[in-house]
Design an enzyme around this catalytic site. Structure first.
Site, short mmCIF file in Angstrom:
data_model
loop_
_atom_site.label_atom_id
_atom_site.label_comp_id
_atom_site.label_asym_id
_atom_site.label_seq_id
_atom_site.Cartn_x
_atom_site.Cartn_y
_atom_site.Cartn_z
CE LYS A 177 -1.73 3.02 2.07
NZ LYS A 177 -1.52 4.46 1.74
N GLY A 207 -4.15 4.12 -2.08
CA GLY A 207 -5.28 4.72 -1.39
C GLY A 207 -4.85 5.39 -0.11
N GLY A 209 -4.47 6.19 3.94
CA GLY A 209 -4.10 5.35 5.08
C GLY A 209 -5.30 4.72 5.77
CD GLU A 211 -11.09 6.51 1.96
OE1 GLU A 211 -10.74 6.20 0.80
OE2 GLU A 211 -11.79 7.49 2.23
CB ALA A 212 -6.13 1.60 1.03
N GLY A 213 -4.93 1.46 3.97
CA GLY A 213 -3.85 0.96 4.83
C GLY A 213 -4.40 0.20 6.04
CD GLU A 251 13.23 0.17 7.54
OE1 GLU A 251 13.20 1.07 6.68
OE2 GLU A 251 13.81 -0.90 7.40
CB CYS A 287 13.61 8.10 8.00
SG CYS A 287 14.60 6.99 7.01
CD GLU A 389 10.56 12.45 11.25
OE1 GLU A 389 9.43 11.96 11.40
OE2 GLU A 389 11.52 11.82 10.78
P1 NAI Z 1 2.33 8.37 7.60
O1 NAI Z 1 3.20 7.63 8.52
O2 NAI Z 1 0.97 8.69 8.07
O3 NAI Z 1 2.23 7.60 6.20
C1 NAI Z 1 3.03 6.48 5.85
C2 NAI Z 1 2.15 5.40 5.22
O4 NAI Z 1 1.24 4.92 6.20
C3 NAI Z 1 1.30 5.89 4.05
O5 NAI Z 1 1.22 4.88 3.07
C4 NAI Z 1 -0.05 6.10 4.71
O6 NAI Z 1 -1.12 6.05 3.80
C5 NAI Z 1 -0.08 4.92 5.66
N1 NAI Z 1 -1.06 5.03 6.74
C6 NAI Z 1 -1.51 6.17 7.33
N2 NAI Z 1 -2.40 5.87 8.29
C7 NAI Z 1 -2.52 4.51 8.32
C8 NAI Z 1 -3.27 3.60 9.10
N3 NAI Z 1 -4.10 4.02 10.05
N4 NAI Z 1 -3.14 2.28 8.86
C9 NAI Z 1 -2.31 1.84 7.90
N5 NAI Z 1 -1.57 2.65 7.12
C10 NAI Z 1 -1.67 3.98 7.33
O7 NAI Z 1 3.13 9.70 7.21
P2 NAI Z 1 2.61 11.07 6.54
O8 NAI Z 1 1.31 11.49 7.14
O9 NAI Z 1 2.68 10.95 5.08
O10 NAI Z 1 3.77 12.06 7.01
C11 NAI Z 1 3.73 12.66 8.29
C12 NAI Z 1 5.11 12.68 8.91
O11 NAI Z 1 5.62 11.36 9.00
C13 NAI Z 1 6.19 13.41 8.14
O12 NAI Z 1 6.17 14.78 8.38
C14 NAI Z 1 7.43 12.77 8.69
O13 NAI Z 1 7.73 13.38 9.92
C15 NAI Z 1 7.02 11.34 8.92
N6 NAI Z 1 7.42 10.44 7.83
C16 NAI Z 1 8.53 9.66 7.98
C17 NAI Z 1 8.98 8.86 6.95
C18 NAI Z 1 10.18 8.02 7.10
O14 NAI Z 1 10.87 7.78 6.11
N7 NAI Z 1 10.48 7.50 8.27
C19 NAI Z 1 8.31 8.83 5.65
C20 NAI Z 1 7.11 9.63 5.60
C21 NAI Z 1 6.73 10.42 6.65
#
Ligand code: NAI
Ligand code: MG
Length: 481
Positions: A177, A207, A209, A211-213, A251, A287, A389
């Site tokens: 996803k 999709g 998070g 809705e699909a995650g 991670e 990250c 962060e």
């Molecule tokens: P996020 O952690 O919410 O998104 C990462 C993935 O998780 C996406 O595919 C998202 O659709 C999915 N996701 C979101 N909610 C979910 C749920 N309840 N169940 C399953 N999957 C779910 O990160 P976001 O909102 O894009 O970015 C927010 C902050 O996260 C950034 O400002 C940064 O600080 C951090 N981040 C860190 C990353 C890293 O490489 N460690 C990468 C992206 C974001």
């Protein structure tokens, strides 16, 4: 652009829209314009993908390692043939420089998939033990079944590869996803792999998070999860996975210290704590970003001068242009978040350089999400800009006097992903390697994620590694003769 391309999911070897027919807009962060549409999948699509992966699992896991290896080498060939296209798509989608994406989404990924192909053998290698003269013990490494990969937007193809490639090498089938902000390159990869891999071995469902995650990580058919993203979402997923007792690899984020001692090669250190570690490396959206720069007070003014000189040479602009050295922030949401931190920083700390954003910074692309390389200085590590962060080209310098003080500040964070130490003192090097609470320690160098080494964090930065053996479990066997 009159025709906006629409991408599809890959489920059971078929390319298909979301069953609801709904689409999400994908925005080019350099222009702010919608340039593609992707499926807004939901539980129905996730169910179909997990079911396809479940059906594909018996045959895929029964293949000899060498046969799985052969398939993974064909994936490497796809990167050789279509790498440039994938790298460009990823740049249009997430704004990372084309130059960098050639390695992380394009041709460079052929190297990774060939390596994954080599690892199929490691994943089936157990060991045997003579328990007594008539009794043998042995271990059997087995894949889990269906692995769910939750992918962020900062390196979609690379993250999809590190999860799917290694999980598949170990005999698992996979549902990925990708993130809604940037998933076109992964969906295009799915198109290219539809005829390369047996149907259902790799499935891709885009999709939101929730809705699909969420239906994916809660699915009873999923036997292992690997997620890269924010710590907040990682914790949500860990809680969801508790209901089915599904093991997971996380991670997550970081607030990594990059520590410069007075005895370091200051020229190398100044470059090492600025450029790729926080500014030019995907505009700080990595990250392992070295977002806290700890500088020994006796060299503070010299370091600030050197860092400013380096930052002033950074060229923001079109990420497809080879002259550009730093691209935009990935999305409007992230842009709002980063620019809000600029305001927080201006209130609670002192600005050293940068701080501007938007059309002022790159007038040729007024709709893009631009943030200048920005440096603050603070004497208090408890400030928000020292603890939270930011995930943008924004660093804070924190001066220190002694080794003890540096170590205390470095570890005073909820995160523990990476840390850099710049010094020539061997005893100090060993002490910091030992005492830094961090999954990675880089000495006189920074941002060294190497395929030859494990990569992961401690504390709120997660646990586990995307390693081929972590996609297997061991069965213990005793045979009496
Ligand atoms: P996020 O952690 O919410 O998104 C990462 C993935 O998780 C996406 O595919 C998202 O659709 C999915 N996701 C979101 N909610 C979910 C749920 N309840 N169940 C399953 N999957 C779910 O990160 P976001 O909102 O894009 O970015 C927010 C902050 O996260 C950034 O400002 C940064 O600080 C951090 N981040 C860190 C990353 C890293 O490489 N460690 C990468 C992206 C974001
Ligand atoms: Mg986008």
């Amino acid at each position: 652009m009159s025709e906006t391309p629409e991408y599809r999911n890959l489920i059971g070897g078929e390319l298909c829209p979301a069953s609801s027919g709904r689409l999400l807009d994908s925005v080019n962060p350099a222009t702010g314009e919608v340039w593609a549409r992707v499926p807004a999948s939901d539980r129905d699509d996730v169910d179909a993908a997990v079911s396809a992966a479940t059906s594909a699992f018996p045959a895929w896991s029964a293949l000899p390692a060498s046969a799985r290896s052969h398939y993974l080498k064909q994936v490497a060939q796809v990167f050789i043939a279509h790498g440039e296209e994938l790298a460009r798509l990823e740049t249009l989608d997430n704004g990372r420089l084309l130059e960098e994406n050639r390695g992380r989404a394009g041709m460079g990924m052929a190297f990774f998939w060939n390596r994954a192909a080599e690892m199929t053998l490691e994943a089936v290698r157990g060991h045997s033990v003579v328990l007594d003269p008539t009794t043998f013990g042995l271990t059997r490494r087995e894949p889990y079944g269906v692995v769910a990969g939750i992918i962020p937007w900062n390196a979609p193809v690379a993250m999809c590869s590190s999860k799917a490639g290694l999980a598949m090498a170990a005999g698992n089938t996979v549902v990925v996803k990708p993130a809604e902000q940037a998933c076109v390159s992964v969906l295009r990869l799915g198109e290219l792999l539809a005829d390369v891999l047996p149907p259902g071995v790799l499935n891709i469902v885009s999709g939101l998070g929730p809705e699909a995650g969420e239906p994916l990580v809660r699915h009873h058919g999923v036997k292992k999860i690997s997620m890269t993203g924010s710590s907040a979402t990682g914790k949500l997923i860990h809680r969801a996975a508790a209901d089915t007792l599904t093991p997971a690899i996380f991670e997550l984020g970081g607030k990594s210290p990059n520590i410069v001692f007075a005895d370091a090669d200051l020229e190398a250190a100044a470059a090492g704590v600025t450029t790729e570690s926080i500014f030019t490396g995907n505009a700080g959206q990595v990250c392992v970003a070295g977002s806290r720069i700890l500088v020994q007070r006796s060299v503070l003014s010299e370091m600030l001068e050197r860092m400013e000189a380096i930052a002033s040479g950074i060229v923001l602009g079109d990420p497809l242009d080879p002259r550009t050295t730093m691209g935009p922030i990935v999305s409007e949401g992230q842009y709002d978040s980063v620019t809000n931190y600029l305001e927080v920083g201006k209130k609670e700390a002192e600005l050293v350089f940068g701080g501007r954003h938007g059309a002022d910074v790159v007038p040729e692309f007024p709709g893009g999400y631009w943030v200048e390389p920005t440096l603050f200085i603070a004497n208090d590590n408890s400030l928000r800009i020292c603890q939270e962060e930011i995930f943008g080209p924004v660093a804070v310098v924190i001066p220190f006097d002694t080794d003890d003080e540096a170590l205390t500040i470095a570890n005073d964070t909820s995160y523990g992903l990476a840390a850099g130490v710049w010094t020539r003192d061997l005893s100090r090097i060993h002490r910091f390697i030992r005492d830094l609470e961090s999954g990675n320690v880089w000495v006189n160098v920074y941002r060294q994620t190497r395929y030859e080494l494990p990569f992961g964090g401690v504390k709120d930065s997660g646990f586990g590694h995307d390693d081929v053996l972590e996609f297997t479990r061991e069965k213990a066997v005793v045979i009496a003769t």
